[in-house]
Design an enzyme around this catalytic site. Structure first.
Site, PDB file in Angstrom:
ATOM      1  CG  HIS A 170     -69.557  45.177   7.234  1.00 17.68           C
ATOM      2  ND1 HIS A 170     -69.973  46.139   8.107  1.00 17.68           N
ATOM      3  CD2 HIS A 170     -70.703  44.598   6.774  1.00 17.68           C
ATOM      4  CE1 HIS A 170     -71.297  46.159   8.172  1.00 17.68           C
ATOM      5  NE2 HIS A 170     -71.763  45.217   7.368  1.00 17.68           N
ATOM      6  NE  ARG A 180     -74.927  47.581  10.604  1.00 15.67           N
ATOM      7  CZ  ARG A 180     -75.170  46.921   9.466  1.00 15.67           C
ATOM      8  NH1 ARG A 180     -74.682  45.713   9.299  1.00 15.67           N
ATOM      9  NH2 ARG A 180     -75.870  47.466   8.500  1.00 15.67           N
ATOM     10  CD  GLU A 234     -67.688  47.368  10.417  1.00 17.99           C
ATOM     11  OE1 GLU A 234     -68.072  47.675   9.270  1.00 17.99           O
ATOM     12  OE2 GLU A 234     -68.218  46.466  11.078  1.00 17.99           O
TER      13      GLU A 234
HETATM   14  C1  GLV Z   1     -74.848  45.237   5.639  1.00 18.64           C
HETATM   15  O1  GLV Z   1     -74.199  45.202   6.628  1.00 18.64           O
HETATM   16  C2  GLV Z   1     -76.260  45.318   5.659  1.00 18.64           C
HETATM   17  O2  GLV Z   1     -76.850  45.670   6.695  1.00 18.64           O
HETATM   18  O3  GLV Z   1     -76.861  45.055   4.607  1.00 18.64           O
END
Ligand code: GLV
Length: 331
Positions: A286, A238, A267
């Site tokens: 992402h 993250r 984001e």
């Molecule tokens: C995506 O970022 C997830 O946490 O699955």
């Protein structure tokens, strides 16, 4: 009339909702955009379940807006977008989608390691811009990956899958974590070390810790200064786990060599973000778990969790397991 009502904030890939529709009225956002908070607050009214995505902020206000919410099924392994404590207080189950995305996310971490080390996106921009005129011994030289030291921060499922891939590259792997993972140490021949040593000795540092209050800006100015000047950092966990402005300064001043980032503090990325002006970074939007099979599996698991919870069973990936002490659920 169906017994249950479920809000789904965005269409999952595949046809997992067909199964859910057999037992519940599904309120689906059919548009190819996230729902606004106002739309979610309105849509969740009288819903028993919510299938949410990483950008949906699920807080106590939203939970109360339903009036009867029993389960929040997050279509992601990370659940930092959900106030789990508020859910537990209200007796609401929270579930996520672990395991099904482990290998795919590890693949992307490796794609970023390789792309950053070998300057792939920079090289492609150079080619597309029509700047390729000759073969030169010094053209776009990068750094070797094989035989180097890989440091992994967080030896959970994804960290271990990243470490396993390093065997093929004959790398030495160091890792740090709040817990030692002796099983992974034995199976993968990796070595536990404190954070400072991992940062100091690694050529590549890959971040795999979940975002929580204790890991916010886990990697900041001090940690970046402990890394080698030749080192590369990769983040597929993250964004806020890394202090992005400190990272920008370290990259801009060449205190570290490069970064491969799938996640950002904010984001979608702001077009003013100074990272976009740097050449020594590889930036992707992402997409850690974004393979077709894995996204279908995530949708399936999100629905399986939802259906189990609605039927009064223990969902396969229940996050707030402490609820089991008070909830009469069957296994
Ligand atoms: C995506 O970022 C997830 O946490 O699955």
């Amino acid at each position: 009339m169906k017994r249950f009502r479920v809000l789904v904030t965005r269409q999952p890939l595949g046809n997992s909702l067909d199964r859910l529709e057999k037992i519940a009225e599904v309120r689906l956002n059919r548009e190819d955009r996230p729902m606004t908070m106002e739309e979610i607050l309105e849509g969740v009214k009288d819903c028993d379940g919510l299938i949410s995505l990483p950008y949906d902020r699920v807080d106590g206000e939203l939970m109360d807006a339903s009036g009867r919410l029993k389960v929040i099924s997050n279509h992601a392994v990370g659940y930092d977008n959900i106030d789990v404590e508020a859910a537990t207080k209200r007796g609401i189950m929270v579930t996520n989608t672990p395991d099904v995305l482990t290998e795919t996310t590890a693949d992307l971490a490796w794609a970023l390691i390789l792309a950053t080390a070998r300057r792939l996106t920079e090289a492609e921009r150079y080619l597309r811009d029509g700047r390729w005129e000759s073969w030169s011994p010094s053209l776009l030289v990068g750094t070797d990956v094989h035989g180097r030291v890989l440091g992994i921060l967080g030896m959970g499922r994804i960290g271990a899958a990243v470490a396993r891939r390093a065997q093929g590259f004959r790398m030495k792997v160091l890792y740090s974590d709040v817990f030692r993972n002796e099983k992974a140490e034995k199976e993968l021949g990796i070595e536990y070390a404190d954070l400072k040593r991992v940062l100091k000795e690694s050529d590549f540092v890959s971040v795999h810790v979940p975002l929580m209050p204790s890991t916010h800006h886990f990697i900041g100015e001090r940690e970046l200064n402990q890394m080698k000047r030749s080192a590369i950092i990769v983040n597929t966990s993250r964004g806020p786990v890394v202090d992005e402005m400190a990272l920008y300064r370290a990259l801009n001043e060449r205190r570290i060599a490069g970064a491969g980032l799938d996640v950002f503090e904010s984001e979608p990325i702001d077009q003013e973000n100074p990272l976009l002006r740097l050449d020594n970074v590889v930036l992707v939007p992402h997409i850690g778990s974004a393979s077709r099979d894995t996204r279908i599996a995530m949708g399936d698991l999100a629905v399986e969790n939802m259906m189990a919870a609605l039927r009064g069973r223990i969902p396969p990936s229940l996050v707030n397991r402490e609820l089991l002490k008070t909830k009469p659920l069957s296994g």
